[in-house]
Design an enzyme around this catalytic site. Structure first.
Site, PDB file in Angstrom:
ATOM      1  N   ASP A 150      11.448 -39.234  99.442  1.00  0.00           N
ATOM      2  CA  ASP A 150      10.655 -39.582  98.273  1.00  0.00           C
ATOM      3  C   ASP A 150      10.179 -38.298  97.587  1.00  0.00           C
ATOM      4  O   ASP A 150      11.015 -37.468  97.208  1.00  0.00           O
ATOM      5  CB  ASP A 150       9.499 -40.511  98.712  1.00  0.00           C
ATOM      6  CG  ASP A 150       8.666 -41.069  97.582  1.00  0.00           C
ATOM      7  OD1 ASP A 150       9.121 -41.983  96.881  1.00  0.00           O
ATOM      8  OD2 ASP A 150       7.536 -40.573  97.396  1.00  0.00           O
TER       9      ASP A 150
ATOM     10  N   TYR B 210       0.682 -35.717  91.817  1.00  0.00           N
ATOM     11  CA  TYR B 210       2.133 -35.520  91.838  1.00  0.00           C
ATOM     12  C   TYR B 210       2.781 -36.342  90.728  1.00  0.00           C
ATOM     13  O   TYR B 210       3.592 -35.839  89.953  1.00  0.00           O
ATOM     14  CB  TYR B 210       2.722 -35.985  93.172  1.00  0.00           C
ATOM     15  CG  TYR B 210       2.468 -35.117  94.374  1.00  0.00           C
ATOM     16  CD1 TYR B 210       3.528 -34.506  95.031  1.00  0.00           C
ATOM     17  CD2 TYR B 210       1.190 -34.934  94.903  1.00  0.00           C
ATOM     18  CE1 TYR B 210       3.327 -33.737  96.175  1.00  0.00           C
ATOM     19  CE2 TYR B 210       0.971 -34.170  96.028  1.00  0.00           C
ATOM     20  CZ  TYR B 210       2.047 -33.572  96.659  1.00  0.00           C
ATOM     21  OH  TYR B 210       1.836 -32.803  97.782  1.00  0.00           O
TER      22      TYR B 210
ATOM     23  N   HIS C 208      13.146 -48.519 101.058  1.00  0.00           N
ATOM     24  CA  HIS C 208      12.764 -47.177 100.604  1.00  0.00           C
ATOM     25  C   HIS C 208      12.474 -46.220 101.749  1.00  0.00           C
ATOM     26  O   HIS C 208      12.384 -45.016 101.521  1.00  0.00           O
ATOM     27  CB  HIS C 208      11.530 -47.308  99.701  1.00  0.00           C
ATOM     28  CG  HIS C 208      11.173 -46.059  98.962  1.00  0.00           C
ATOM     29  ND1 HIS C 208      12.041 -45.413  98.111  1.00  0.00           N
ATOM     30  CD2 HIS C 208      10.028 -45.299  98.951  1.00  0.00           C
ATOM     31  CE1 HIS C 208      11.463 -44.340  97.602  1.00  0.00           C
ATOM     32  NE2 HIS C 208      10.246 -44.247  98.094  1.00  0.00           N
TER      33      HIS C 208
END
Length: 306
Positions: A109, A216, A281
């Site tokens: 990720d 982020y 994910h």
């Protein structure tokens, strides 16, 4: 009462310590001896996401080091520095502080976006690159514009993070229940179990973590048309010279597999793409045995082909 940083001091066949790099203190977890493998986590997690690999990599003869990225877990939480170039400098400094000039970099990720960035901006620090659930940053950027009914829609929760203050409150209220819902929504059915979700929810409630984690996303979104973002995009056109393995869950509903496919165009070195069936994910946690077979098999190959 919000938990303190002690909640990330989870015991296991590893050691915890603090490492200083570039004026920032990082909490790292280390196991094994051999070539260094630096493990970089994503959102909304912390070092513990690599708990399976902190066992499998040492067993295969590697020195595995998982770090809490800037703003997460037991690492420092400064007010600034959540852009990918700064984070790449963090990770490179960390490799040197660990006594090495380079490492095998494995990132999931945001950690994967960071890995892509390191391979371009700090190429000597990346011997091999493994990205997990993370398209090349330019591929992700383009997909947000070119695939409005696919990747843009899938990115809805993250796009909402651009708002000030409100997302932090939503993510941390009710003992960070939304964190658990995001993990559940982006993964295969049946993952995470209640204990895993509770661990991530508690770590996300450490003071300042929610704000830092969202910074982020805010940098990536807001910098697209700013000079710093345009400079970054230009730099990322440079072809990557490190052998690269890209792993992606077939059921990923956060970053669609079709978004990640095509990232190999930015790699001049040997490149391998693997779709992990039965995973969403978080393939390194959802199907760790399958993930480790792919990872360790590729690391054992002295000349990985395409």
């Amino acid at each position: 009462m919000a938990p303190d940083e002690g909640v990330v001091q989870i015991e296991g066949p590893w050691t915890h310590r603090a490492v200083h790099a570039g004026g920032t203190r990082f909490h790292v977890v280390e196991a094994g001896e051999g070539p260094l493998v630096l493990l970089l986590h994503g959102f909304p997690q912390f070092w513990w996401t690599w708990r399976h690999q902190l066992r499998s990599l040492p067993a295969a003869g590697f020195r595995a080091v998982a770090v809490d990225l800037r703003g997460y877990g037991g690492s420092d939480k400064p007010p600034r520095g959540y852009d990918l170039p700064t984070l790449a400098a963090d990770a490179t400094g960390l490799i040197r502080a660990l006594g090495e000039t380079g490492a095998i970099v494995v990132g999931h990720d945001w950690g994967g976006l960071l890995g892509w960035t390191m391979a371009v901006l700090e190429p000597k620090s990346v011997y091999r690159l493994v990205t997990v659930s993370a398209p090349h940053p330019l591929r992700l950027r383009n997909s947000l514009f070119s695939d409005p009914l696919g990747q843009l829609r899938a990115s809805g929760p993250r796009l909402g993070f651009q708002l000030p203050l409100l997302p932090e409150r939503r993510l941390t209220r009710d003992d960070a229940s939304l964190v658990g819902k995001l993990l559940d929504g982006w993964s295969r059915p049946g993952w995470p179990d209640a204990e895993t979700a509770s661990t991530y929810r508690e770590a996300f409630r450490i003071p300042a973590v929610a704000h830092c984690a969202l910074e982020y996303h805010r940098w990536f979104g807001r910098s697209q048309l700013r000079p710093d973002g345009l400079r970054y995009a230009r730099a990322m056109r440079t072809e990557i010279e490190a052998p690269t393995l890209q792993l992606h869950g077939a059921q990923d509903r956060c970053i669609l597999p079709r978004t990640a496919q095509g990232s190999g165009r930015y790699v001049a070195a040997p490149y391998r793409w693997r779709l992990v069936e039965g995973a969403g994910h978080y393939p390194h946690e959802e199907t760790p045995d399958v993930f480790d077979t792919e990872l360790l098999g590729w690391l054992a190959d002295p000349e990985p082909d395409r």
